[in-house]
Design a protein around this motif. Structure first.
Motif, short mmCIF file in Angstrom:
data_model
loop_
_atom_site.label_atom_id
_atom_site.label_comp_id
_atom_site.label_asym_id
_atom_site.label_seq_id
_atom_site.Cartn_x
_atom_site.Cartn_y
_atom_site.Cartn_z
N MET A 1 -65.57 1.86 24.00
CA MET A 1 -64.47 2.02 24.94
C MET A 1 -63.79 3.37 24.74
N PRO A 2 -62.66 3.59 25.35
CA PRO A 2 -62.10 4.93 25.45
C PRO A 2 -61.80 5.61 24.12
N LEU A 3 -61.83 6.94 24.21
CA LEU A 3 -61.49 7.80 23.08
C LEU A 3 -60.24 8.59 23.42
N ILE A 4 -59.27 8.58 22.51
CA ILE A 4 -58.07 9.40 22.65
C ILE A 4 -58.16 10.50 21.60
N VAL A 5 -58.15 11.74 22.04
CA VAL A 5 -58.23 12.88 21.13
C VAL A 5 -56.84 13.48 20.97
N MET A 6 -56.31 13.44 19.75
CA MET A 6 -55.04 14.09 19.45
C MET A 6 -55.29 15.57 19.19
N CYS A 7 -54.30 16.40 19.50
CA CYS A 7 -54.48 17.84 19.36
C CYS A 7 -53.12 18.49 19.13
N GLY A 8 -53.09 19.53 18.30
CA GLY A 8 -51.83 20.23 18.07
C GLY A 8 -51.84 20.99 16.77
N TYR A 9 -50.79 21.78 16.56
CA TYR A 9 -50.63 22.50 15.30
C TYR A 9 -50.57 21.51 14.13
N PRO A 10 -50.78 22.00 12.92
CA PRO A 10 -50.48 21.17 11.75
C PRO A 10 -48.99 20.78 11.80
N CYS A 11 -48.68 19.57 11.40
CA CYS A 11 -47.29 19.11 11.33
C CYS A 11 -46.59 19.18 12.69
N SER A 12 -47.29 18.75 13.73
CA SER A 12 -46.69 18.76 15.07
C SER A 12 -46.38 17.36 15.57
N GLY A 13 -46.58 16.34 14.73
CA GLY A 13 -46.26 14.98 15.13
C GLY A 13 -47.43 14.19 15.67
N LYS A 14 -48.66 14.68 15.48
CA LYS A 14 -49.84 14.00 16.02
C LYS A 14 -50.00 12.59 15.45
N SER A 80 -56.66 14.32 14.36
CA SER A 80 -56.93 15.51 13.55
C SER A 80 -56.44 16.72 14.33
N LEU A 81 -56.62 17.92 13.78
CA LEU A 81 -56.15 19.12 14.47
C LEU A 81 -56.87 19.31 15.80
N ASN A 82 -58.21 19.15 15.79
CA ASN A 82 -59.02 19.31 17.01
C ASN A 82 -58.65 20.59 17.75
N TYR A 83 -58.51 21.67 16.98
CA TYR A 83 -57.97 22.92 17.53
C TYR A 83 -59.03 23.86 18.09
N ILE A 84 -60.30 23.52 17.95
CA ILE A 84 -61.37 24.39 18.42
C ILE A 84 -61.92 23.83 19.74
N LYS A 85 -61.91 24.65 20.77
CA LYS A 85 -62.33 24.14 22.08
C LYS A 85 -63.80 23.73 22.08
N GLY A 86 -64.63 24.43 21.29
CA GLY A 86 -66.03 24.06 21.19
C GLY A 86 -66.22 22.67 20.60
N TYR A 87 -65.36 22.31 19.66
CA TYR A 87 -65.43 20.98 19.05
C TYR A 87 -64.98 19.91 20.05
N ARG A 88 -63.95 20.23 20.81
CA ARG A 88 -63.51 19.28 21.84
C ARG A 88 -64.61 19.10 22.90
N TYR A 89 -65.35 20.15 23.17
CA TYR A 89 -66.48 20.05 24.10
C TYR A 89 -67.56 19.12 23.54
N GLU A 90 -67.81 19.22 22.23
CA GLU A 90 -68.79 18.32 21.61
C GLU A 90 -68.35 16.86 21.74
N LEU A 91 -67.06 16.61 21.56
CA LEU A 91 -66.54 15.25 21.71
C LEU A 91 -66.70 14.77 23.15
N PHE A 92 -66.50 15.69 24.10
CA PHE A 92 -66.68 15.35 25.51
C PHE A 92 -68.13 14.96 25.79
N CYS A 93 -69.07 15.71 25.20
CA CYS A 93 -70.49 15.36 25.37
C CYS A 93 -70.78 13.99 24.77
N LEU A 94 -70.12 13.69 23.66
CA LEU A 94 -70.31 12.40 23.00
C LEU A 94 -69.87 11.26 23.91
N ILE A 95 -68.68 11.39 24.53
CA ILE A 95 -68.20 10.29 25.37
C ILE A 95 -68.98 10.21 26.69
#
Length: 278
Positions: A1-14, A80-95
């Motif tokens: 089922m769905p994936l929620i990807v958190m994203c943000g600076y370190p210590c940003s409340g994720k 997690s930080l998930n701060y690299i757009k290429g990594y977020r793209y990999e997650l998108f391919c996964l889902i």
């Protein structure tokens, strides 16, 4: 089922927002909610984020854990930080492969605000300032115009989390369809498999030969592609074992979502490499 990807600076409340989402979905649905993140892996942030290879290994472990937990019943939150757009793209391919919706929750804070929160943490949980500053500098902000960053929910520190809108994005929206360039077709064509194998091998050989004469910053042209290899701007010495592994992953994905236009295979592979090795 769905994936929620958190994203943000370190210590940003994720992590706080991830816990809010977990509580909401556990109370409003009968689904299990799994939070996958640095904490669940026991990551020592000041060790891992000071070493690019260790950080890359952690990202791979997080992605593998997400892939294991994504199923037809549960909700997975990647905290997690998930701060690299290429990594977020990999997650998108996964889902896309799992045929399940996803969304991105972006905890937006200023550098100064997150830095202050960092210094107020217990010493064991605090980032070294140099590492903190480097992570902020490398951060690639999500953009809702990118399909892998959409739907995007940008949350400020005092905002109420829009849990109902997030729920609608996950449960009232269809899983992302295949791209036009990856519309499914029967794999009975031996020619398609031959072209896929040959073209990707030719790209790897072009990269291997270019490494002998290239300098950091070079854009490398490869046969049959208008796109150029750009990851040399960041990493000149990518070993062939890693490239072969990415080639196998790309071939596996493309077999499941073949393109009707084999002339696009080289461009697709170059885009995949650039995003994976950014």
């Amino acid at each position: 089922m769905p994936l929620i990807v958190m994203c943000g600076y370190p210590c940003s409340g994720k992590s706080r927002r991830a816990e809010e989402l977990k509580v909401y979905f556990e109370e409003s649905t009968e689904r299990k909610v799994h939070i996958v993140g640095d904490g669940s892996l026991g990551v020592e942030k000041n060790t891992v984020y000071a070493d690019s290879q260790k950080e890359k290994n952690v990202r791979a472990s997080l992605k593998a854990e997400v892939e294991r937990k994504v199923n037809k019943d549960d909700i997975v939150i990647l905290d997690s930080l998930n701060y690299i757009k290429g990594y977020r793209y990999e997650l998108f391919c996964l889902i896309k492969h799992a045929q399940t919706p996803h969304c991105l929750v972006y905890s937006l804070t200023s550098h100064e605000e997150s830095s202050l929160w960092n210094t107020n943490r217990d010493a064991a949980d605090e980032y070294n300032q140099d590492i903190f500053d480097a992570l902020v500098q490398r951060f690639e902000a999500p953009d809702s115009r990118n399909r892998w960053d959409s739907p995007l929910f940008t949350i400020l520190k005092d905002d109420t989390l829009p849990v109902e809108a997030i729920s609608d994005a996950l449960f009232k929206r269809k899983a992302p369809p295949p791209n036009q360039s990856t519309q499914s077709q029967p794999l009975s064509s031996a020619n398609f498999l031959y072209e896929l194998d040959k073209i990707t091998q030719d790209v790897l050989m072009a990269i291997f030969n270019a490494q002998k004469t290239s300098v950091p910053g070079d854009l490398i042209a490869v046969p049959g592609a208008s796109e150029k290899i750009s990851f040399f701007k960041h990493n000149l010495n990518v070993n062939m074992a890693e490239l072969r592994k990415l080639r196998r992953q790309f071939i596996s994905y493309t077999k499941l979502h073949p393109t009707e236009n084999t002339g696009q295979i080289a461009n697709m592979f170059v885009q995949y490499l650039n995003k994976s090795l950014h």
